[in-house]
Design a protein around this motif. Structure first.
Motif, PDB file in Angstrom:
ATOM      1  N   VAL A   5       0.540  -0.994   0.033  1.00 13.36           N
ATOM      2  CA  VAL A   5      -0.102  -0.086   0.099  1.00 13.36           C
ATOM      3  C   VAL A   5       0.933   1.148  -0.243  1.00 13.36           C
ATOM      4  O   VAL A   5       0.176   2.628  -0.110  1.00 13.36           O
ATOM      5  N   GLY A   6       2.211   0.749  -0.150  1.00 12.56           N
ATOM      6  CA  GLY A   6       3.003   2.138  -0.205  1.00 12.56           C
ATOM      7  C   GLY A   6       3.117   3.251   0.813  1.00 12.56           C
ATOM      8  O   GLY A   6       3.709   4.176   1.241  1.00 12.56           O
ATOM      9  N   ILE A   7       2.868   2.749   2.023  1.00 10.37           N
ATOM     10  CA  ILE A   7       3.307   3.505   3.097  1.00 10.37           C
ATOM     11  C   ILE A   7       4.072   3.241   4.738  1.00 10.37           C
ATOM     12  O   ILE A   7       4.651   3.829   5.727  1.00 10.37           O
ATOM     13  N   GLU A   8       5.077   2.317   4.025  1.00  7.04           N
ATOM     14  CA  GLU A   8       6.141   2.120   5.068  1.00  7.04           C
ATOM     15  C   GLU A   8       6.940   3.415   5.521  1.00  7.04           C
ATOM     16  O   GLU A   8       7.640   3.578   6.842  1.00  7.04           O
ATOM     17  N   ASP A   9       7.026   3.846   4.611  1.00  6.04           N
ATOM     18  CA  ASP A   9       8.367   5.571   5.115  1.00  6.04           C
ATOM     19  C   ASP A   9       7.017   6.532   5.443  1.00  6.04           C
ATOM     20  O   ASP A   9       7.479   7.007   6.260  1.00  6.04           O
ATOM     21  N   TRP A  10       5.982   6.224   6.241  1.00  5.00           N
ATOM     22  CA  TRP A  10       5.373   7.067   6.915  1.00  5.00           C
ATOM     23  C   TRP A  10       5.676   6.706   8.280  1.00  5.00           C
ATOM     24  O   TRP A  10       5.101   8.338   9.071  1.00  5.00           O
ATOM     25  N   PHE A  11       5.981   5.776   9.226  1.00  2.00           N
ATOM     26  CA  PHE A  11       6.962   5.842  10.093  1.00  2.00           C
ATOM     27  C   PHE A  11       8.064   5.600  10.447  1.00  2.00           C
ATOM     28  O   PHE A  11       8.940   5.391   9.555  1.00  2.00           O
ATOM     29  N   ASP A  12       8.045   6.611  11.882  1.00  2.00           N
ATOM     30  CA  ASP A  12       9.920   6.890  12.236  1.00  2.00           C
ATOM     31  C   ASP A  12      10.738   5.287  12.843  1.00  2.00           C
ATOM     32  O   ASP A  12      11.468   5.152  12.429  1.00  2.00           O
ATOM     33  N   THR A  13       9.243   4.548  13.628  1.00  2.00           N
ATOM     34  CA  THR A  13       9.300   3.603  14.068  1.00  2.00           C
ATOM     35  C   THR A  13       8.935   2.307  13.700  1.00  2.00           C
ATOM     36  O   THR A  13       7.580   2.928  13.994  1.00  2.00           O
ATOM     37  N   ILE A  14       8.516   1.701  13.845  1.00  2.00           N
ATOM     38  CA  ILE A  14       7.809   0.045  13.325  1.00  2.00           C
ATOM     39  C   ILE A  14       7.736  -1.031  14.377  1.00  2.00           C
ATOM     40  O   ILE A  14       9.282  -1.765  15.121  1.00  2.00           O
ATOM     41  N   LEU A  15       6.648  -1.216  15.701  1.00  2.00           N
ATOM     42  CA  LEU A  15       6.582  -2.097  16.067  1.00  2.00           C
ATOM     43  C   LEU A  15       5.840  -3.361  15.911  1.00  2.00           C
ATOM     44  O   LEU A  15       4.683  -2.779  16.060  1.00  2.00           O
ATOM     45  N   CYS A  16       6.058  -4.592  15.951  1.00  2.00           N
ATOM     46  CA  CYS A  16       4.924  -5.435  15.237  1.00  2.00           C
ATOM     47  C   CYS A  16       5.208  -6.528  17.148  1.00  2.00           C
ATOM     48  O   CYS A  16       5.670  -7.217  17.093  1.00  2.00           O
ATOM     49  N   CYS A  17       3.626  -6.451  18.003  1.00  2.00           N
ATOM     50  CA  CYS A  17       3.932  -7.061  18.858  1.00  2.00           C
ATOM     51  C   CYS A  17       3.685  -7.859  18.654  1.00  2.00           C
ATOM     52  O   CYS A  17       3.734  -9.537  18.086  1.00  2.00           O
ATOM     53  N   THR A  18       4.271  -9.110  19.487  1.00  2.00           N
ATOM     54  CA  THR A  18       5.089 -10.261  20.260  1.00  2.00           C
ATOM     55  C   THR A  18       5.057 -10.817  21.298  1.00  2.00           C
ATOM     56  O   THR A  18       4.884 -10.009  22.612  1.00  2.00           O
ATOM     57  N   GLU A  19       4.999 -11.712  21.458  1.00  2.00           N
ATOM     58  CA  GLU A  19       4.634 -12.258  23.688  1.00  2.00           C
ATOM     59  C   GLU A  19       5.940 -11.794  23.739  1.00  2.00           C
ATOM     60  O   GLU A  19       5.800 -11.335  25.648  1.00  2.00           O
ATOM     61  N   GLN A  20       7.157 -11.066  23.471  1.00  2.00           N
ATOM     62  CA  GLN A  20       8.109 -10.366  24.347  1.00  2.00           C
ATOM     63  C   GLN A  20       7.807  -9.100  24.608  1.00  2.00           C
ATOM     64  O   GLN A  20       7.957  -8.781  25.252  1.00  2.00           O
ATOM     65  N   THR A  21       7.247  -8.642  23.144  1.00  2.00           N
ATOM     66  CA  THR A  21       6.793  -7.076  24.144  1.00  2.00           C
ATOM     67  C   THR A  21       5.456  -7.414  24.564  1.00  2.00           C
ATOM     68  O   THR A  21       5.816  -5.741  25.049  1.00  2.00           O
ATOM     69  N   GLY A  22       4.719  -8.439  24.947  1.00  2.00           N
ATOM     70  CA  GLY A  22       3.256  -7.816  25.214  1.00  2.00           C
ATOM     71  C   GLY A  22       1.798  -7.378  24.389  1.00  2.00           C
ATOM     72  O   GLY A  22       2.649  -7.147  22.931  1.00  2.00           O
ATOM     73  N   TRP A  23       1.308  -7.345  24.630  1.00  2.00           N
ATOM     74  CA  TRP A  23       0.111  -6.918  23.628  1.00  2.00           C
ATOM     75  C   TRP A  23      -0.358  -5.741  24.386  1.00  2.00           C
ATOM     76  O   TRP A  23      -1.354  -6.016  25.067  1.00  2.00           O
ATOM     77  N   LYS A  24      -1.510  -5.209  23.114  1.00  2.00           N
ATOM     78  CA  LYS A  24      -2.321  -4.055  23.203  1.00  2.00           C
ATOM     79  C   LYS A  24      -3.584  -4.818  24.216  1.00  2.00           C
ATOM     80  O   LYS A  24      -3.656  -5.271  23.520  1.00  2.00           O
ATOM     81  N   PRO A  25      -3.912  -4.233  25.679  1.00  2.00           N
ATOM     82  CA  PRO A  25      -3.380  -2.668  26.277  1.00  2.00           C
ATOM     83  C   PRO A  25      -2.946  -2.792  27.887  1.00  2.00           C
ATOM     84  O   PRO A  25      -2.407  -1.771  27.699  1.00  2.00           O
ATOM     85  N   ASP A  26      -1.173  -3.578  26.893  1.00  2.00           N
ATOM     86  CA  ASP A  26      -0.327  -3.717  27.907  1.00  2.00           C
ATOM     87  C   ASP A  26       0.213  -2.506  26.877  1.00  2.00           C
ATOM     88  O   ASP A  26      -0.028  -2.000  25.839  1.00  2.00           O
ATOM     89  N   PRO A  27       0.610  -1.566  28.216  1.00  2.00           N
ATOM     90  CA  PRO A  27       1.010  -0.301  27.720  1.00  2.00           C
ATOM     91  C   PRO A  27       3.075  -0.473  26.822  1.00  2.00           C
ATOM     92  O   PRO A  27       3.053   0.379  26.590  1.00  2.00           O
ATOM     93  N   THR A  28       3.369  -1.773  27.860  1.00  2.00           N
ATOM     94  CA  THR A  28       4.900  -1.734  27.328  1.00  2.00           C
ATOM     95  C   THR A  28       5.032  -1.196  25.853  1.00  2.00           C
ATOM     96  O   THR A  28       6.188  -0.911  25.623  1.00  2.00           O
TER      97      THR A  28
END
Length: 209
Positions: free
Chosen positions: A120-143
């Motif tokens: 969709v051509g939007i990869e350059d819209w973001f200064d950082t990208i995080l794909c949640c995992t068990e290690q990062t936690g899942w929303k609504p966890d604020p981590t």
């Protein structure tokens, strides 16, 4: 209201992009064959769109092992096919024009998110990208939200930020991290079966301007 914020965080699926229903239906058909349990259109919609909040909790209520479900689900998803059937919501195009730092916090897994963003051509819209995992936690966890804030270099105190998403988990993550929350209702209150509160409640991002 856009100028009120020092930084923006956004969800991906259902917020910025969506996928054609035929793709969703096909994936759930194949997952159902693998785990020996058929899914109705409504059940597939509930899990895909997270209509009842926690997908794992919903699966457990249906007597489905979440670990087995997600293993089958991710095995059956084809990143290139999904990307090809994904489209960008027109009202989300303002994100590409933001001058403030912008981060993406998504439950979409990296192997799927990367081709979708490229398609969709939007990869350059973001200064950082995080794909949640068990290690990062899942929303609504604020981590995971706080991790993206750290990557952007914005402190919890001293910078006013907002997180926009299409689900209650996004609103919860925003509030738990001390941010304002925008809920964009893509599916409608009737289909969701509830109203999701937020600092802003819109059906389209166009309403913010």
């Amino acid at each position: 209201m856009v100028s009120e914020y020092d930084f923006w965080l956004l969800d991906l699926d259902g917020t910025l992009v969506d996928v054609e229903w035929s793709y969703t239906r096909d994936v759930f058909d194949r997952v159902g064959e693998r785990i020996g349990r058929e899914f109705t259109d409504m059940e597939a919609d509930i899990i895909w769109s997270g209509l009842t909040g926690s997908r794992d909790r919903q699966l457990l209520e249906w007597g489905i092992d979440p670990v087995a479900f997600w293993e089958a689900f991710h095995d059956e998803e084809d990143p290139l096919v999904r990307a090809e059937q994904t489209y960008l919501h027109e009202d989300a195009e303002f994100v590409g024009e933001l001058e403030e730092p912008v981060g993406l916090v998504t439950h979409c897994q990296e192997f799927l998110a990367e081709p979708v963003l490229a398609h969709v051509g939007i990869e350059d819209w973001f200064d950082t990208i995080l794909c949640c995992t068990e290690q990062t936690g899942w929303k609504p966890d604020p981590t995971p939200v706080e991790q993206v804030m750290a990557d952007l270099g914005v402190a919890k105190n001293g910078h006013k930020g907002v997180l926009a998403g299409d689900g209650a988990n996004d609103v919860g993550a925003a509030w738990n991290a001390g941010l304002d929350a925008i809920h964009v209702e893509r599916v409608g209150h009737d289909r969701r079966g509830r109203c999701v509160l937020g600092d802003y409640r819109v059906e389209s991002f166009d309403e913010l301007f």
